[in-house]
Design an enzyme around this catalytic site. Sequence first.
Site, mmCIF file in Angstrom:
data_model
loop_
_atom_site.group_PDB
_atom_site.id
_atom_site.type_symbol
_atom_site.label_atom_id
_atom_site.label_comp_id
_atom_site.label_asym_id
_atom_site.label_seq_id
_atom_site.Cartn_x
_atom_site.Cartn_y
_atom_site.Cartn_z
ATOM 1 C CD GLU A 179 -0.459 1.273 3.268
ATOM 2 O OE1 GLU A 179 0.511 2.048 3.118
ATOM 3 O OE2 GLU A 179 -1.461 1.517 3.963
ATOM 4 C CB CYS A 185 -2.499 -5.422 5.925
ATOM 5 S SG CYS A 185 -2.201 -3.908 6.845
ATOM 6 C CG HIS A 226 -2.496 -8.741 9.211
ATOM 7 N ND1 HIS A 226 -1.302 -8.239 8.757
ATOM 8 C CD2 HIS A 226 -3.276 -7.664 9.532
ATOM 9 C CE1 HIS A 226 -1.354 -6.918 8.782
ATOM 10 N NE2 HIS A 226 -2.530 -6.536 9.247
#
Lengths: 131, 348, 382
Positions: free
Chosen positions: B80, B112, B234
């Site tokens: 990103e 993400c 994550h």
Amino acid sequence: MPSPRYWREVPSRFRLEAVRCRRCGKPSFPARTICPACRGTEFEQIGLTREGTVITSTVLHVAPDEFAMETPYAVAIVETPEGARLMAQLVDCEPSEVKPGLPVALEFRLIRQEGHGGILCYGHKAVPAGA
Amino acid sequence: MAGIVGYGAYIPRKRIKAEEIARQWGRDAASIEKGLLLREKSVPGLDEDTITISVAAGRAALDRAGIDPQRVGALYIGSESHPYAVKPSGTIVVEALGVGPRVHVADFEFACKAGTEAMFVALGLVESGRVEYAMGIGADTSQGAPNDALEFSASAGGAAYLFGREALLADVLETYSYTTDTPDFWRREGEFYPRHGGRFTGEPAYFKHVLAASRGILEKTGLKPKDFRYAVFHMPNGKFPLNAGKTLGFTPQQMETGWLVPTMGNTYSGSSPTGLAAVLDVAAPDDLILITSFGSGAASDSFVLRATALLPERRGRARTVRSMLDHPTRYLTYGQYASYREKIILND
Amino acid sequence: MRDVAIVGVGMTRFGELWETSLRDLFVQAASDALHSARADHLEAVFIGNMSAGQFVGQEHLGPLLVDHLGMVGVAAGRVESACASGGLALRTAFVEVASGMSDLVMAAGVEKMTDTADVTEVLATASDQELEAYHGITFPGLYAMIARAHMEKHGTTEEDLSWVSVKNHRHGALNPKAQFPAEVTLEAVMRSSMVADPLRLLHCSPVSDGAAAVLLCPLDQAKQYTDRPVRIRASGLATGTMALADRKDIAVLDAVQRSAQRAFTMAGLTPADMHLAEVHDCFAIAEICCVEALGLVAPGTGKSAARTGETALGGRIPVNTSGGLKAKGHPVGATGIAQAIELVEQLRGEAGARQVRGARIGLAQNMGGSGASSVVHIFEGS
Ligand SMILES: [Zn+2]
């Protein structure tokens, strides 16, 4: 920096492409048309190992505007195992600790940019080996 | 079967401690360290970005694979924080790695999740036989707004995965993706920092998708949490992945190896891929590994992998994640950090 | 080849000359030179200038400057060899006269540096753009690397460097045209701010505006213009590798050695025959390297020559009696001509408080970049 001028140097800046004179064995980085040592014109393509040792260095406290936010920074002449010498910034270390003989690795980094609108110019910088 | 033939990671060497950021804003450092389980985070230099991180990680992946870079037929970078708004990161990375020009290249963005997205597509192309080798990279140099909770986590780093069909370091047994439209976190064109929905980023976003994808892949494979040696979720902060894992039935022991966030921070697209790299740095042959990413917007990708006998002899060809994470060269003051992250207004 | 003499000189003050433009600087120096020789015509003008294009956005200096001198029509052009542009202009004019091509020729140098915000970047264009400047190195940085290599090899110290500045400021204090006509203490030099380790601010020549011009004619016509012509006995020009990294020994300026050898051979003289010298002390380390490369001091003694007084006024071989680039100022393109003017004044016995007694033969050495070009001229008084 004008795009063509930057783009033309991609093989040496991005991949450390160099040549070795077939007549006298001298490495040239970047590649040349004529060997500076013997004027030979036959070369073998080589890629420089991404490591070397510091020959000499300095720490810049006053820099061109483009690099002003990076001061103080070290710049060194580095010799690769092939015997080629190149100039590179030395980063990720205390600039004052850079000494002749320091083993370094060469890493791909952003070298310069012209403000927020220009092209980004990449190349290699040195970091102390094992850092 | 297709799987990972090479992998590599890169984490910048500079750090800032959570307490230094807390000091700047008059916040209570202890509550951040306890509440979010964040102690410090990596900070990129002015000369490090998604492209340089991708090159470093990609080179390590090629070194571990030991293949001619010319055989790589596709390369994708998920981030990103692509340095250019228009102009690919991937073209620079393939030139630097000596890949191509006969190569398919694309930049991905999915908050993400873009890293596992790149891995997913690379894997699929190899499995289909379209290309011999394909690389998927997740890398970021993310920014959190000053004095935002994200400032304690948004960090820099990434990992690269080279997929192939022979000499595998890990088999990819299954994949599973779960996607809905959930505006929990976003950044509009031209905005410098992302915005987010605060606590809305938790239950309806992170947990919903991470749990759904993980449960989906467990069901699809018929595996139970106890079958796995390692699990990576994550890591937007320290707490979320541990809670998600616990809900699914994973133990802290299964999660600790890939749980890098307390000292690395959230490397966004590089987060769960870097966690997986840390697992591959130590996994034994036949160990099963679960990785589930999360990207705001929102979706999760899950992968189930099994380490091969080749993994232990190949991993020494490049640096381990822990060696990079545990040896920072410099701790920054907030002022230095603000300068490195270009938060100080300068004239062009 | 014909013998050539300098018969007229003119020079502006060096410094931050805010009210004077590049063209006006040139006109002042050139007019003074013409006036000093009572000359009212010229056949050719060679203008040494490093970078008017970048400093003031002006190229094509030849016609512009002779136009402003009121001499439209005269053959004129700019020559460039970075900081050695002035020396190269002198050599070009010398060859023009020696060859018989022209009889009255001006060699001039001019630089207007203070109109530019980023002088550091402009100067760095004299290094290899792709291999050196690209990586953020500066001129002080390149000479700092030479200094560190010299320190490593010869045990040169920061104090040795500082004595060069102290000596040249002592000389410059006696020069009314100098940018900094004032002495500095050793302590002040060693406490000045770091520019490129180990070079500090007071080891570096300043950013300057200025112009200088000399008139050349065949020696046998010199009496038309002056009672005291100064003969140019020799001119030596040489190059070295552009990139510092390509030098066999970074502490040796081999282009300087080559240019000196060529000049000494042409003159049939040796370094021991010199009574004084102007050398290119753009940075303190440069003077140390140059006095060795020129053979003015014994090998390995360059580092101590300023401290012991060997190269000071009154010493065995006074170097940079003008104050050098350090104290006199360094408007880069003008420097090579200004050096020649100091030699002319000394060899004519007109140097006032700076006068080297009995000076009859001297040399000027002007260097470009990090030593990639060097030009040496040897002068003899009449
Ligand atoms: Zn050769």
